[in-house]
Motif scaffolding. Structure first.
Motif, PDB file in Angstrom:
ATOM      1  N   UNK A 106     -46.176  90.594  73.495  1.00 48.94           N
ATOM      2  CA  UNK A 106     -46.526  89.481  72.636  1.00 48.94           C
ATOM      3  C   UNK A 106     -47.046  88.322  73.482  1.00 48.94           C
ATOM      4  N   UNK A 107     -46.332  88.044  74.561  1.00 41.71           N
ATOM      5  CA  UNK A 107     -46.702  86.891  75.384  1.00 41.71           C
ATOM      6  C   UNK A 107     -46.060  87.019  76.758  1.00 41.71           C
ATOM      7  N   UNK A 108     -46.785  86.588  77.761  1.00 37.80           N
ATOM      8  CA  UNK A 108     -46.277  86.571  79.126  1.00 37.80           C
ATOM      9  C   UNK A 108     -45.973  85.122  79.497  1.00 37.80           C
ATOM     10  N   UNK A 109     -44.692  84.824  79.675  1.00 35.26           N
ATOM     11  CA  UNK A 109     -44.251  83.468  79.990  1.00 35.26           C
ATOM     12  C   UNK A 109     -43.888  83.362  81.473  1.00 35.26           C
ATOM     13  N   UNK A 110     -44.807  83.726  82.351  1.00 28.71           N
ATOM     14  CA  UNK A 110     -44.480  83.710  83.774  1.00 28.71           C
ATOM     15  C   UNK A 110     -44.392  82.300  84.349  1.00 28.71           C
ATOM     16  N   UNK A 111     -44.782  81.272  83.565  1.00 31.96           N
ATOM     17  CA  UNK A 111     -44.715  79.889  84.054  1.00 31.96           C
ATOM     18  C   UNK A 111     -43.291  79.347  84.082  1.00 31.96           C
ATOM     19  N   UNK A 112     -42.424  79.862  83.228  1.00 29.58           N
ATOM     20  CA  UNK A 112     -41.030  79.414  83.208  1.00 29.58           C
ATOM     21  C   UNK A 112     -40.167  80.492  82.549  1.00 29.58           C
ATOM     22  N   UNK A 113     -39.078  80.900  83.189  1.00 27.18           N
ATOM     23  CA  UNK A 113     -38.237  81.950  82.620  1.00 27.18           C
ATOM     24  C   UNK A 113     -37.733  81.611  81.212  1.00 27.18           C
ATOM     25  N   UNK A 114     -37.719  82.619  80.352  1.00 24.91           N
ATOM     26  CA  UNK A 114     -37.200  82.476  78.990  1.00 24.91           C
ATOM     27  C   UNK A 114     -35.682  82.560  79.058  1.00 24.91           C
ATOM     28  N   UNK A 115     -35.014  81.580  78.442  1.00 26.99           N
ATOM     29  CA  UNK A 115     -33.551  81.561  78.444  1.00 26.99           C
ATOM     30  C   UNK A 115     -32.954  81.847  77.073  1.00 26.99           C
ATOM     31  N   UNK A 116     -33.763  81.692  76.022  1.00 26.19           N
ATOM     32  CA  UNK A 116     -33.292  81.950  74.663  1.00 26.19           C
ATOM     33  C   UNK A 116     -34.477  82.355  73.796  1.00 26.19           C
ATOM     34  N   UNK A 117     -34.215  83.201  72.809  1.00 24.78           N
ATOM     35  CA  UNK A 117     -35.233  83.676  71.880  1.00 24.78           C
ATOM     36  C   UNK A 117     -34.635  83.712  70.486  1.00 24.78           C
TER      37      UNK A 117
END
Length: 109
Positions: A79-90
């Motif tokens: 869906x999306x690559x968030x390599x700029x900042x780690x995902x901590x919650x969804x």
């Protein structure tokens, strides 16, 4: 090691679990058996069932990628690559099956 657990709202005896072995599994709780398992190249950290659409799970892996897993088709799409900042919650939207929000280590959404 299990990193995340979420109960299914469609099948109250099932849950999804992420593991450091690189798998996300849908478990039948009374039977203590994995019904569906998907292997990822990057360790899955967060998994959550969609409350509005049966058989859809959002998965966040340590590489910052959010994927949608169609459990019954056993396929996943990025869906999306968030390599700029780690995902901590969804979290899934409570009103729309195709809306997901992610929170990040840098406090962005």
């Amino acid at each position: 090691t299990i990193t995340c657990i979420d109960w299914s709202s469609h099948s109250l005896l099932q849950l999804v679990a992420c593991s450091l072995d690189g798998t996300v599994s849908i478990w039948d709780v009374p039977g203590e058996v994995a019904l569906h398992t998907l292997k990822f190249e990057s360790t899955p950290l967060i998994a959550q069932f969609c409350r509005l659409e049966k058989g859809k799970v959002a998965v966040v892996s340590e590489d910052g990628v959010v994927r949608l897993w169609s459990v019954y088709k056993n396929t996943s799409v990025i869906v999306r690559d968030f390599n700029f900042s780690p995902v901590t919650v969804l979290r899934w939207s409570l009103k729309r099956a195709h809306h997901i929000v992610t929170g990040h280590e840098d406090c962005s959404l």
